[in-house]
Write a protein that holds these residues in place. Structure first.
Motif, mmCIF file in Angstrom:
data_model
loop_
_atom_site.group_PDB
_atom_site.id
_atom_site.type_symbol
_atom_site.label_atom_id
_atom_site.label_comp_id
_atom_site.label_asym_id
_atom_site.label_seq_id
_atom_site.Cartn_x
_atom_site.Cartn_y
_atom_site.Cartn_z
ATOM 1 N N MET A 57 0.831 -1.196 0.000
ATOM 2 C CA MET A 57 0.000 0.000 0.000
ATOM 3 C C MET A 57 0.869 1.250 0.000
ATOM 4 O O MET A 57 1.855 1.334 0.728
ATOM 5 N N GLY A 58 0.489 2.223 -0.829
ATOM 6 C CA GLY A 58 1.136 3.526 -0.810
ATOM 7 C C GLY A 58 0.381 4.442 0.135
ATOM 8 O O GLY A 58 -0.851 4.467 0.138
ATOM 9 N N ALA A 59 1.110 5.181 0.951
ATOM 10 C CA ALA A 59 0.506 6.116 1.892
ATOM 11 C C ALA A 59 1.249 7.448 1.759
ATOM 12 O O ALA A 59 1.919 7.686 0.754
ATOM 13 N N TYR A 60 1.154 8.320 2.744
ATOM 14 C CA TYR A 60 1.885 9.595 2.729
ATOM 15 C C TYR A 60 2.075 10.072 4.156
ATOM 16 O O TYR A 60 1.376 9.628 5.070
ATOM 17 N N THR A 61 3.040 10.951 4.352
ATOM 18 C CA THR A 61 3.180 11.634 5.633
ATOM 19 C C THR A 61 2.606 13.023 5.439
ATOM 20 O O THR A 61 2.930 13.705 4.461
ATOM 21 N N ALA A 62 1.727 13.434 6.340
ATOM 22 C CA ALA A 62 1.015 14.703 6.186
ATOM 23 C C ALA A 62 1.960 15.894 6.288
ATOM 24 O O ALA A 62 2.892 15.904 7.086
ATOM 25 N N ALA A 63 1.686 16.881 5.448
ATOM 26 C CA ALA A 63 2.398 18.156 5.497
ATOM 27 C C ALA A 63 1.388 19.246 5.827
ATOM 28 O O ALA A 63 0.263 19.243 5.307
ATOM 29 N N LEU A 83 6.020 5.012 1.078
ATOM 30 C CA LEU A 83 5.754 6.452 1.144
ATOM 31 C C LEU A 83 6.375 7.132 -0.070
ATOM 32 O O LEU A 83 7.379 6.666 -0.607
ATOM 33 N N PRO A 84 5.798 8.262 -0.504
ATOM 34 C CA PRO A 84 6.323 8.926 -1.692
ATOM 35 C C PRO A 84 7.622 9.691 -1.429
ATOM 36 O O PRO A 84 7.829 10.239 -0.350
ATOM 37 N N GLN A 85 8.461 9.676 -2.446
ATOM 38 C CA GLN A 85 9.661 10.505 -2.479
ATOM 39 C C GLN A 85 9.543 11.343 -3.754
ATOM 40 O O GLN A 85 9.296 10.802 -4.836
ATOM 41 N N VAL A 86 9.683 12.658 -3.616
ATOM 42 C CA VAL A 86 9.586 13.554 -4.765
ATOM 43 C C VAL A 86 10.988 13.979 -5.172
ATOM 44 O O VAL A 86 11.751 14.506 -4.371
ATOM 45 N N VAL A 87 11.318 13.692 -6.436
ATOM 46 C CA VAL A 87 12.614 14.060 -7.002
ATOM 47 C C VAL A 87 12.333 14.938 -8.220
ATOM 48 O O VAL A 87 11.878 14.442 -9.242
ATOM 49 N N GLY A 88 12.567 16.235 -8.075
ATOM 50 C CA GLY A 88 12.240 17.155 -9.159
ATOM 51 C C GLY A 88 10.744 17.162 -9.388
ATOM 52 O O GLY A 88 9.960 17.443 -8.489
ATOM 53 N N ARG A 101 13.942 11.879 5.541
ATOM 54 C CA ARG A 101 14.496 13.235 5.569
ATOM 55 C C ARG A 101 13.361 14.208 5.277
ATOM 56 O O ARG A 101 12.322 13.832 4.740
ATOM 57 N N ARG A 102 13.563 15.469 5.633
ATOM 58 C CA ARG A 102 12.539 16.488 5.427
ATOM 59 C C ARG A 102 12.659 17.040 4.010
ATOM 60 O O ARG A 102 13.715 17.494 3.595
ATOM 61 N N HIS A 103 11.573 16.951 3.242
ATOM 62 C CA HIS A 103 11.533 17.504 1.889
ATOM 63 C C HIS A 103 11.297 19.010 1.993
ATOM 64 O O HIS A 103 10.677 19.477 2.950
ATOM 65 N N HIS A 104 11.766 19.777 1.011
ATOM 66 C CA HIS A 104 11.605 21.233 1.090
ATOM 67 C C HIS A 104 10.135 21.669 1.033
ATOM 68 O O HIS A 104 9.801 22.782 1.411
ATOM 69 N N GLU A 109 10.010 12.423 3.923
ATOM 70 C CA GLU A 109 10.014 11.434 2.842
ATOM 71 C C GLU A 109 11.129 10.421 3.055
ATOM 72 O O GLU A 109 12.159 10.726 3.658
ATOM 73 N N PRO A 110 10.927 9.206 2.547
ATOM 74 C CA PRO A 110 11.985 8.207 2.616
ATOM 75 C C PRO A 110 13.026 8.485 1.534
ATOM 76 O O PRO A 110 12.749 9.192 0.569
#
Length: 196
Positions: A57-63, A83-88, A101-104, A109-110
């Motif tokens: 299952m894909g989930a997310y960490t709330a922002a 969990l999602p990781q956003v790259v660009g 780690r904390r995404h900007h 995100e993992p």
């Protein structure tokens, strides 16, 4: 919680203003309302067999003021959650057990080198800004989920939008690239789109 729907004339006028309005509605919820909503959401998700029995299952960490999945995830085996990781402009899913780690953009995100293939997940829980009863979703505006899921048609995971009740719209103005949801789960409602 106030669930007054934003009329379609306002929704069609300006997506930027609409996103601003939806963020304001979400931020207006008190910390207590957010906690109660997260608990109620967890109960609803755990009652859905396709969610509780999902092998991956894909989930997310709330922002910010996004509806938190933390209470729900405490009842899930971590080895079956990504969990999602956003790259660009791209997004991929990594195991929830990976280092974080904390995404900007403000969410945790993992990171790592072993993403899960999106098609290998049976369910993805998708955060959103706005939704309508037909399964249309308004995201943050980055298009990460739409791009990640576009190449999976017609085979793709079951997509469940996660939202507070105050995020409901009478009609979400859609674009050709928008990926519709299979259902929306709020703290008080489970909306499953016909045929899913």
């Amino acid at each position: 919680m106030n669930r007054a729907l934003i009329p379609p004339t306002q929704a069609a006028s300006d997506r930027r203003d609409l996103r601003r309005e939806l963020r304001a509605r979400r931020r207006a919820l008190s910390p207590r309302e957010q906690r109660l909503a997260a608990t109620a959401l967890a109960r609803r998700l755990l009652q859905l067999p396709r969610v509780s029995h999902a092998s991956r299952m894909g989930a997310y960490t709330a922002a910010g003021s996004e509806l938190s999945l933390q209470c729900f995830l405490e009842h899930c085996a971590i080895e079956r959650v990504a969990l999602p990781q956003v790259v660009g402009t791209h997004m991929r899913f990594l195991p929830a057990s990976a280092p974080k780690r904390r995404h900007h953009l403000g969410f945790e995100e993992p990171y790592g080198r072993r993403p899960w293939a999106i098609w290998s997940m049976s369910v993805i829980l998708v955060p959103l800004l706005g939704f309508d009863a037909a399964g249309n979703r308004m995201g943050q505006g980055g298009g990460h989920y739409d791009r990640a899921l576009a190449r999976l048609r017609p085979r793709r995971p079951w997509l469940l939008g996660i939202a507070h009740d105050v995020q409901e719209l009478e009609h979400v103005p859609t674009q050709t690239w928008d990926i519709p949801l299979d259902g929306i789960i709020t703290p008080t409602r489970t909306i499953l789109i016909q045929g899913t």
